[in-house]
Design a protein around this motif. Structure first.
Motif, short mmCIF file in Angstrom:
data_model
loop_
_atom_site.label_atom_id
_atom_site.label_comp_id
_atom_site.label_asym_id
_atom_site.label_seq_id
_atom_site.Cartn_x
_atom_site.Cartn_y
_atom_site.Cartn_z
N LEU A 67 -3.71 14.15 -0.06
CA LEU A 67 -4.46 13.00 -0.54
C LEU A 67 -3.79 12.45 -1.80
O LEU A 67 -3.11 13.17 -2.52
N VAL A 68 -4.02 11.18 -2.05
CA VAL A 68 -3.50 10.53 -3.26
C VAL A 68 -4.70 10.20 -4.14
O VAL A 68 -5.55 9.39 -3.76
N ASP A 78 -20.56 9.65 -6.83
CA ASP A 78 -21.28 9.63 -5.56
C ASP A 78 -21.58 11.05 -5.11
O ASP A 78 -21.33 11.43 -3.98
N SER A 84 2.13 13.53 -1.36
CA SER A 84 1.05 13.22 -0.42
C SER A 84 1.41 11.99 0.42
O SER A 84 1.14 11.95 1.61
N GLN A 98 -12.62 11.13 -6.64
CA GLN A 98 -14.05 11.06 -6.95
C GLN A 98 -14.87 11.94 -6.01
O GLN A 98 -16.03 12.19 -6.26
N LYS A 125 1.79 6.88 -6.86
CA LYS A 125 0.74 7.75 -7.39
C LYS A 125 0.93 9.20 -7.01
O LYS A 125 0.58 10.10 -7.76
N ASN A 126 1.45 9.46 -5.83
CA ASN A 126 1.69 10.84 -5.43
C ASN A 126 2.69 10.83 -4.28
O ASN A 126 2.33 10.70 -3.11
N LYS A 143 -5.74 8.46 -6.70
CA LYS A 143 -6.31 7.17 -7.10
C LYS A 143 -6.36 6.14 -5.97
O LYS A 143 -6.62 4.98 -6.21
N LEU A 144 -6.10 6.57 -4.76
CA LEU A 144 -6.22 5.64 -3.64
C LEU A 144 -7.61 5.77 -3.02
O LEU A 144 -8.19 6.86 -2.97
N LEU A 165 0.84 -1.20 0.00
CA LEU A 165 0.00 0.00 0.00
C LEU A 165 0.87 1.25 0.00
O LEU A 165 0.60 2.22 -0.71
N GLU A 219 -7.74 3.01 1.90
CA GLU A 219 -6.28 3.03 1.77
C GLU A 219 -5.68 4.27 2.43
O GLU A 219 -4.63 4.20 3.07
N HIS A 220 -6.37 5.39 2.30
CA HIS A 220 -5.91 6.60 2.99
C HIS A 220 -5.90 6.40 4.50
O HIS A 220 -4.95 6.76 5.18
N LEU A 250 -5.30 17.59 -3.18
CA LEU A 250 -4.88 16.45 -3.99
C LEU A 250 -3.39 16.50 -4.32
O LEU A 250 -2.83 15.54 -4.81
N SER A 292 -14.43 4.46 -2.62
CA SER A 292 -14.27 5.61 -3.52
C SER A 292 -12.83 6.09 -3.48
O SER A 292 -12.18 6.04 -2.45
#
Lengths: 347, 487
Positions: free
Chosen positions: B339-340, A346, A225, B388, A221-222, B342-343, A214, B347-348, B335, B384
């Motif tokens: 925050l990441v 959502d 962050s 998103q 991805k970042n 696509k996670l 993870l 997962e966060h 972002l 999510s």
């Protein structure tokens, strides 16, 4: 145009079909019969046990490297150095094979452990250069690839040269006890196959169920962050490189211990670079990797046969795989062709 | 040139950056465009200079409607914008840079251009060496150069966006005198975009004030500062009664902290913050508040001084070490920093939690995430991904990721982009953390928020923490004066 879920899942097949069409056009151009050629390349090997085993013997190291790369790619690392990590693995295994005298199972165990450690060390070096020396892993990896290649040439021509005199071709053949037991008369070793299957399971668990996986995913991805969320980018970078290096090193060991029976120059045969293409074509999906890797092995072996039977050059297989990767990069993502993904909002 | 903006509207999603703004500008005058951060000043000027199109409304030059597809088109019509950060291409020489923006013939006529530039430079008292390379120049010199480019391009209207940020006092004087010359002697129209009152008072003839995307007032200059402050920040808000809270031991002590960054030096910060206390850092963007927050978080190492958290010296500690010790930091860019994309939310959660197991128990993690997002009213599922979520929900997620039992929480613009109700709700959550003895330090561009939410306010200007005041003892206009650098 909205693409349904199932179609999105099968999207990786599209560039493959595209590349096949391209190859068929190419075959026409050279006046060859496409059907017969493709038959020789893809279907004939299945009828012939020796051919199949040869494909599988090639599949093992390729898959091992690709599995390792999957881990580094997840962490956002372009581990071009996988080639060198593989060479180091073969050097490690050769060192044990040439210098240690022991029963077969001890020897093989030692060879594999040392090969994995050597590969991991080479990977760690690239990682360390990145985290502590600000050398991008692509450049560090390329440099270390060259260095590994030089090192193997030196060992072949120097300390490990055959008793009848030095050549650049290879070391003397290893003692019988040092070699992996092989299936029938082939170069395919069942032990290496089992190890590869274990590696698939290991990578699957590492990426999907371990906290380490993870962290790598977040990092890839970042990185910023991920750092703020508490992920130590330096440590994970080095671990990921070591993980990949160990698997590539194992691949290198399989190359010398079952394919060549000695250390040769150009031991990797570009498998490391090929593995990068495998992972790209698999769109970084673990479960696709063994299959894409098998497909590559099949094509490359088949094109050798093709050259023998028709007058077409064996580089056709290389062209085919290369074109496929280009196609994947061109429109590997459905969105690039104007398709939209099915996403639930959502709001 | 007479410039008129008629009913300009520009929305970014739900945010009304410009909401029906109409202004009329006479030639030969210097106008100030005032407003706090995010009031819509820059948006309006970017529309006027062709940098981005308006959603609706008209631009009239000398009573003729015009439409600019690009900044070059606007400059061709006589509108030149001097950006906050001049947009030239650094490794070029000045002449090349200048030619790049102007000359569209095939061959470059260096001699004429050099003569032209030199003439302009002497006329306005600039000092830039046109043979130098751009990357060797200071921001102020680059700005002069940019002005030269606009002048040579035939600009009749000059828009200056926060031109004095980052330039020296001498350069500011040169800039202002050239502006006066341009307006009062040569009949050009000047628009100064600023949130610094004294600059507007010093230079301008007339000021327009924007607030939250609307034109809320105008006045000829000079006028009393109070009048402008009131227009900029609105009526003094009625403060809600906050429950008094007994402060605990010192949670965070800053002792003679000096921080040096390439942008700004922050010097000599001394501050003691108690458990349960809320400290607001007020000041213009980039006055040192953000740097201080990052220093406390361990992201920047101070040059000297001490950062002590609950009696433990964390001066030299890394971000991760401070974080494990209970110092949490929330950056403004959700972002980008925090925050990441696509996670997933789960997962966060897993990443942010203080303890981890080697293998992940996904069902349990999902459950924990569910209860946390329920508590923080994040609209989304554990599966999510962060991108998103809507902006407001991303902000809530960021807060939901804060672990319980923290010693210090550092927040950059905690409620930026949130509606009033979410804002109240977020603060309620933050106040609840006082029970844990958590000290809160936050920075915000919203003076109302700072006044309303803080116990004490530390005022920053130009890297100096000029004063620390009790929030109950100042009014919004006093605070406005303080951050504007006035006594």
């Amino acid at each position: 145009m909205i693409l349904p879920r199932w179609a999105e899942r099968f999207w990786p097949v599209v560039p493959i079909i595209g590349a096949l069409l391209f190859i068929i056009a190419l075959l026409f151009l050279f006046g060859a019969d496409p059907l017969e050629s493709l038959n020789i390349m893809f279907l004939k090997p299945f009828e012939n046990q020796a051919k199949m085993l040869s494909v599988m013997a090639f599949w093992v190291p390729l898959t091992l490297c690709a599995l390792g790369l999957l881990v580094t790619f997840t962490g956002g690392l372009w581990n071009i150095g996988v080639e060198g990590q593989m060479i180091l693995g073969s050097l490690g295994a050769s060192w044990i094979a040439l210098t240690v005298d022991a029963p077969a199972f001890v020897l093989i165990f030692l060879e594999i452990i040392v090969a994995m450690l050597a590969g991991a060390l080479w990977g760690a070096l690239t990682g360390f250069l990145k985290t502590h020396g600000k050398v991008h892993e692509i450049f560090g990896g390329l440099a270390l690839n060259n260095l590994a290649s030089m090192l193997s040439l030196y060992l072949i021509a120097g300390p490990w040269q055959p008793p009848e005199g030095g050549s650049f071709r290879g070391t003397p053949p290893f003692q019988e006890a040092a070699l992996l037991p092989r299936f029938a008369e082939s170069r395919f070793s069942p032990i290496s196959f089992v190890l590869t299957i274990l590696a698939i399971g290991l990578v699957f668990f590492a990426l999907n169920n371990s906290f380490w996986g993870l962290k790598l995913k977040a990092l890839g991805k970042n990185a910023r962050s991920a750092f703020l969320l508490g992920v130590s980018s330096e440590r994970e970078t080095i671990y990921a490189m070591m993980f990949c290096g160990a698997l590539a090193g194992l691949g290198g060991a399989v190359r010398v211990l079952s394919w060549f029976d000695s250390l040769r120059q150009n031991i990797s045969g570009g498998i490391g670079y090929l593995a990068i293409l495998v992972v790209m074509l698999a769109a970084y999906r673990l479960l696709l990797v063994p299959f894409i890797s098998f497909f590559f092995s099949l094509v490359l072996n088949g094109s050798l046969t093709l050259q023998l039977k028709t007058q077409l050059h064996s580089s056709l297989g290389g062209i085919l795989t290369g074109v496929m990767v280009l196609f994947i990069l061109l429109f590997g993502e459905a969105s690039k062709l104007g398709f939209r993904k099915e996403v639930e909002k959502d709001e | 040139m007479h410039v008129e903006l008629k009913e300009i509207r520009k929305y970014f999603g739900e945010v009304k950056a410009n909401d029906n703004i109409s202004v009329s500008l006479e030639p030969g005058k210097i106008y100030g465009l005032l407003g706090e951060n995010g009031a819509g000043k820059s948006t309006l000027m970017k529309i006027l200079s062709g940098y981005q199109p308006q959603d609706s409304g008209e631009i009239l030059l000398d009573h003729k409607a015009v439409d600019f597809p690009s900044p070059a088109a606007a400059l061709g019509a006589g509108l030149g914008m001097l950006y906050q950060d001049p947009l030239d291409i650094p490794p070029f020489s000045i002449i090349d840079n200048y030619l790049l923006g102007r000359d569209n013939r095939l061959s470059l006529d260096y001699r004429t251009v050099i003569a032209e530039m030199n003439e302009i430079i002497t006329r306005y008292g600039f000092e830039a060496d046109i043979h130098a390379h751009i990357d060797t120049l200071s921001l102020g010199e680059r700005q002069q150069l940019e002005l030269v480019r606009l002048l040579a391009g035939g600009a009749q209207v000059f828009i200056l966006d926060e031109p004095t940020t980052g330039i020296s006092v001498e350069q500011k004087d040169v800039l202002f005198s050239s502006m006066r010359k341009l307006a009062h002697e040569e009949g050009k129209t000047i628009i100064l975009v600023s949130h610094k009152l004294d600059e507007v008072q010093e230079l301008c003839d007339h000021a327009f004030v924007l607030r939250r995307g609307k034109l809320v007032g105008q006045s000829t200059i000079p006028c009393p500062n109070e009048k402008l402050v009131e227009m900029m920040f609105g009526q003094v808000p009625t403060r809600r009664e906050r429950l008094p809270f007994d402060l605990g031991n010192p949670a965070l002590e800053l002792i003679n902290v000096n921080i040096s960054t390439y942008r700004l030096n922050v010097s000599n910060i001394n501050l003691q913050i108690f458990a349960g206390e809320v400290i607001g850092l007020a000041g213009l963007e980039g006055s040192g508040q953000g740097i201080l927050l990052r220093t406390i978080a361990g992201l920047i190492q101070p040059e000297s001084g001490q950062v002590v958290v609950s009696g433990q010296d964390l001066t030299k500690s890394s971000y991760h070490k401070s974080r494990n010790f209970g110092v949490a930091y929330c950056a403004a860019g959700r972002l980008e920093e925090g925050l990441v994309s696509k996670l997933s939310l789960t997962e966060h959660m897993l990443l942010a939690e203080p303890t981890h197991t080697f293998m992940i128990d996904w069902p349990a993690a999902r459950e924990r995430t569910n209860s946390r997002i329920e508590q923080y009213q994040v609209v989304g599922q554990p599966e999510s991904t962060a991108d998103q979520l809507s902006g407001g929900n991303q902000q809530r997620l960021l807060f939901a990721l804060l672990n319980p039992g923290l010693k210090v929480i550092l927040l950059e613009h905690p409620t930026r982009g949130l509606d009033v109700r979410s804002m109240d709700w977020i603060w309620e959550q933050m106040y609840a953390r006082r029970e844990d003895g958590t000290a809160l330090v936050f920075m915000s561009a919203d003076l109302d928020e700072i006044l309303e939410r803080s116990d004490r306010i530390a005022v920053f200007s130009g890297g100096v923490m000029s004063r620390v005041v009790n929030a109950s003892e100042v009014s919004v206009d006093q605070l406005g004066h303080m951050i504007g650098g006035q006594a």
